[in-house]
Design a protein around this motif. Structure first.
Motif, PDB file in Angstrom:
ATOM      1  N   VAL A 190       0.727  -1.107   0.165  1.00 48.61           N
ATOM      2  CA  VAL A 190       0.683  -0.224   0.194  1.00 48.61           C
ATOM      3  C   VAL A 190       1.110   1.752  -0.076  1.00 48.61           C
ATOM      4  O   VAL A 190       2.018   1.160   0.952  1.00 48.61           O
ATOM      5  CB  VAL A 190      -1.299   0.065   1.370  1.00 48.61           C
ATOM      6  CG1 VAL A 190      -1.748   1.790   1.699  1.00 48.61           C
ATOM      7  CG2 VAL A 190      -1.745  -1.154   1.627  1.00 48.61           C
ATOM      8  N   SER A 191       0.779   2.331  -0.996  1.00 51.06           N
ATOM      9  CA  SER A 191       0.742   3.337  -1.155  1.00 51.06           C
ATOM     10  C   SER A 191       2.875   3.535  -0.735  1.00 51.06           C
ATOM     11  O   SER A 191       3.233   4.357  -0.159  1.00 51.06           O
ATOM     12  CB  SER A 191       0.637   4.438   0.181  1.00 51.06           C
ATOM     13  OG  SER A 191      -0.809   4.314  -0.355  1.00 51.06           O
ATOM     14  N   GLY A 192       3.574   2.376  -1.632  1.00 52.87           N
ATOM     15  CA  GLY A 192       4.688   2.845  -1.564  1.00 52.87           C
ATOM     16  C   GLY A 192       5.677   3.504  -2.428  1.00 52.87           C
ATOM     17  O   GLY A 192       5.160   4.381  -3.094  1.00 52.87           O
ATOM     18  N   ARG A 307      -1.724  -7.377  -5.842  1.00 52.94           N
ATOM     19  CA  ARG A 307      -2.253  -6.386  -6.183  1.00 52.94           C
ATOM     20  C   ARG A 307      -2.048  -5.053  -5.275  1.00 52.94           C
ATOM     21  O   ARG A 307      -0.828  -4.784  -3.790  1.00 52.94           O
ATOM     22  CB  ARG A 307      -3.903  -6.122  -5.341  1.00 52.94           C
ATOM     23  CG  ARG A 307      -4.700  -6.925  -6.234  1.00 52.94           C
ATOM     24  CD  ARG A 307      -6.365  -6.687  -5.403  1.00 52.94           C
ATOM     25  NE  ARG A 307      -6.618  -7.924  -6.125  1.00 52.94           N
ATOM     26  CZ  ARG A 307      -7.933  -8.452  -5.551  1.00 52.94           C
ATOM     27  NH1 ARG A 307      -8.584  -7.823  -4.896  1.00 52.94           N
ATOM     28  NH2 ARG A 307      -8.871  -8.850  -6.818  1.00 52.94           N
ATOM     29  N   LEU A 308      -1.302  -3.612  -6.007  1.00 49.40           N
ATOM     30  CA  LEU A 308      -0.839  -2.450  -5.828  1.00 49.40           C
ATOM     31  C   LEU A 308      -1.744  -1.463  -5.552  1.00 49.40           C
ATOM     32  O   LEU A 308      -2.787  -1.185  -5.755  1.00 49.40           O
ATOM     33  CB  LEU A 308      -0.002  -2.199  -7.098  1.00 49.40           C
ATOM     34  CG  LEU A 308       0.903  -3.138  -7.153  1.00 49.40           C
ATOM     35  CD1 LEU A 308       2.308  -2.169  -8.300  1.00 49.40           C
ATOM     36  CD2 LEU A 308       1.768  -3.312  -5.948  1.00 49.40           C
ATOM     37  N   THR A 322       3.911   3.973  -7.753  1.00 46.15           N
ATOM     38  CA  THR A 322       2.432   2.694  -7.800  1.00 46.15           C
ATOM     39  C   THR A 322       2.863   2.653  -9.235  1.00 46.15           C
ATOM     40  O   THR A 322       2.483   1.271 -10.072  1.00 46.15           O
ATOM     41  CB  THR A 322       1.373   2.772  -7.353  1.00 46.15           C
ATOM     42  OG1 THR A 322       1.235   2.903  -6.109  1.00 46.15           O
ATOM     43  CG2 THR A 322       0.581   1.992  -7.578  1.00 46.15           C
ATOM     44  N   ASP A 323       2.172   3.326 -10.265  1.00 44.86           N
ATOM     45  CA  ASP A 323       2.696   3.456 -11.643  1.00 44.86           C
ATOM     46  C   ASP A 323       3.817   2.726 -12.393  1.00 44.86           C
ATOM     47  O   ASP A 323       3.724   1.825 -13.827  1.00 44.86           O
ATOM     48  CB  ASP A 323       2.495   4.840 -12.544  1.00 44.86           C
ATOM     49  CG  ASP A 323       1.033   5.390 -12.363  1.00 44.86           C
ATOM     50  OD1 ASP A 323       0.179   4.686 -11.395  1.00 44.86           O
ATOM     51  OD2 ASP A 323       0.475   6.817 -11.493  1.00 44.86           O
ATOM     52  N   ALA A 336      -0.542  -7.000 -12.567  1.00 38.62           N
ATOM     53  CA  ALA A 336      -0.845  -6.695 -11.155  1.00 38.62           C
ATOM     54  C   ALA A 336      -1.939  -5.261 -11.252  1.00 38.62           C
ATOM     55  O   ALA A 336      -1.763  -4.472 -11.875  1.00 38.62           O
ATOM     56  CB  ALA A 336       0.897  -6.055  -9.907  1.00 38.62           C
ATOM     57  N   ALA A 337      -2.709  -5.821 -10.672  1.00 34.36           N
ATOM     58  CA  ALA A 337      -4.025  -4.543  -9.774  1.00 34.36           C
ATOM     59  C   ALA A 337      -4.214  -4.072  -9.320  1.00 34.36           C
ATOM     60  O   ALA A 337      -3.021  -4.265  -8.186  1.00 34.36           O
ATOM     61  CB  ALA A 337      -5.752  -5.481  -9.878  1.00 34.36           C
ATOM     62  N   VAL A 338      -3.928  -2.332  -9.857  1.00 33.14           N
ATOM     63  CA  VAL A 338      -3.591  -1.842  -9.186  1.00 33.14           C
ATOM     64  C   VAL A 338      -5.205  -0.923  -8.650  1.00 33.14           C
ATOM     65  O   VAL A 338      -6.384  -0.975  -8.979  1.00 33.14           O
ATOM     66  CB  VAL A 338      -3.577  -0.256 -10.128  1.00 33.14           C
ATOM     67  CG1 VAL A 338      -3.677   1.115  -9.110  1.00 33.14           C
ATOM     68  CG2 VAL A 338      -2.240  -0.200 -10.582  1.00 33.14           C
TER      69      VAL A 338
END
Length: 370
Positions: A190-192, A307-308, A322-323, A336-338
């Motif tokens: 999450v939010s890396g 999942r991101l 994240t992108d 990977a699903a965002v």
């Protein structure tokens, strides 16, 4: 090496009340929980033996053999702002309590130099985050039979902010077979800040992110990485006066968040010297090499679901991180699903809110994976 039971929430109603008070979602609570502080052996960034601590939370019910969730927490500099130091549900400990109350064993390492561990915290050092997280899992597996339970092979890996890249590092190590018992089942960071050099640093420097957060992250990066990689000889090279004489001491593990806020300027222009700006804008040498290591956590091919999770217009972790992670995974053939967490809020922060919203979403996803 040792354990201490630090909290018991005997009934699911007690857990629900504690999570609600901490402003976390309590709708997935199925069991009461027992929380323990584990002190265990691991290694520091130089590979030398050291002790570390972490939080283990177990459900008071459910299956005998538990699946494990590893949760790696976000940035902290005060050693008591670590999961195992929280004697009740709070922002840092509530994710582990959430996962345990849903029926998982939840392991949350404090990292090196936080909690009861000695020394200084090597912030954003993925190799030591990985070893601390993996050794926390091993310590948990050794301890859990004392409670009459056992840990199964499967590990679901998640983490927030700093802990998002730590989670990716742990997941990579598990898939590579660094432990013979544990087996990676899924990854949900999450939010890396997965791309510090090309996504996070430009946003910190150009004013795209929250100004005070940019000050603190820039200062922490220089101080922590200078200890590891010797980036400068004197703080005067990168920090302006009067902060050059005080900022390193602020990140010694004994100063609280409010003390850090009071002891640093409100803008990055007032913190960094021209040399400091230049080093972050155009990293070279040891800094560039350290960034390559930190920014490699998405550069592999997970063979499990990924999942991101991210909030819209995160004010601390630029969404470009994240992108970039999603694109890097895609280059390895991994879809990977965002997951868009929209605009969650915690204490006026979308970034902190993404931890709360992400936890609520991830516990449901993990529970569906059988």
């Amino acid at each position: 090496m040792s354990f201490q039971q630090i909290t018991t929430l005997a009934a699911k109603e007690d857990v629900a009340a504690a999570l609600t008070a901490a402003r976390y979602d309590a709708s997935t609570v199925r069991f009461g929980v027992d929380a323990y502080r584990l002190v265990y052996r691991t290694v520091d960034p130089s590979g030398r033996p050291v002790t570390a601590s972490g939080l283990l939370v177990l459900p008071r019910g459910g299956e005998h053999e538990l699946r494990t969730v590893s949760f790696t927490h976000g940035t902290a500099s005060y050693r008591s702002d670590a999961p195992s130091s929280m004697v009740k549900a709070g922002f840092v400990s509530s994710p582990a309590i959430t996962y345990a109350s849903a029926g998982f064993a939840a392991a949350a390492p404090d990292y090196i130099g936080l909690g009861t561990g000695p020394g200084l915290h090597p912030w954003m050092d993925v190799p030591s985050e990985t070893t601390a997280s993996l050794d926390m899992l091993r310590a948990a597996r050794a301890f859990v039979p004392r409670t009459g339970r056992a840990l199964g092979h499967d590990v679901l890996v998640t983490g927030f902010s700093q802990g998002a890249s730590a989670a990716m590092g742990l997941a990579r190590a598990l898939q590579a077979g660094d432990d013979r018992w544990f087996r990676l089942e899924a990854v949900a960071p999450v939010s890396g800040a997965y791309d510090f050099q090309h996504s996070e640093l430009p946003a910190l420097l150009d004013g795209s992110l929250d100004p005070k957060s940019s000050v603190l992250y820039s200062a922490y990066l220089f101080v922590a990485w200078n200890r590891l990689h010797h980036l400068y000889d004197s703080p005067d090279e990168v920090f302006q006066k009067p902060y050059s004489s005080t900022v390193e001491a602020l990140f010694d593990g004994s100063h609280t968040g409010p003390q850090l806020f009071a002891g640093t300027p409100d803008t990055i222009d007032a913190l960094l010297t021209p040399r400091g700006f230049e080093m972050l804008r155009h990293p070279t040498g040891r800094l560039a090499e350290a960034l390559r290591v930190a920014d490699s956590t998405c550069d592999w091919a997970p063979r499990v679901p990924v999942r991101l999770y991210a909030a819209d217009a995160d004010e601390q972790a630029a969404n470009a991180n994240t992108d970039r992670c999603e694109a890097t995974l895609r280059s390895h053939g991994v879809k990977a699903a965002v997951v868009d967490l929209a605009t969650p809020d915690f204490a006026g922060s979308r970034h902190l809110g993404s931890n709360v919203a992400g936890t609520a979403a991830i516990v449901r996803w993990f529970s569906q994976l059988r």
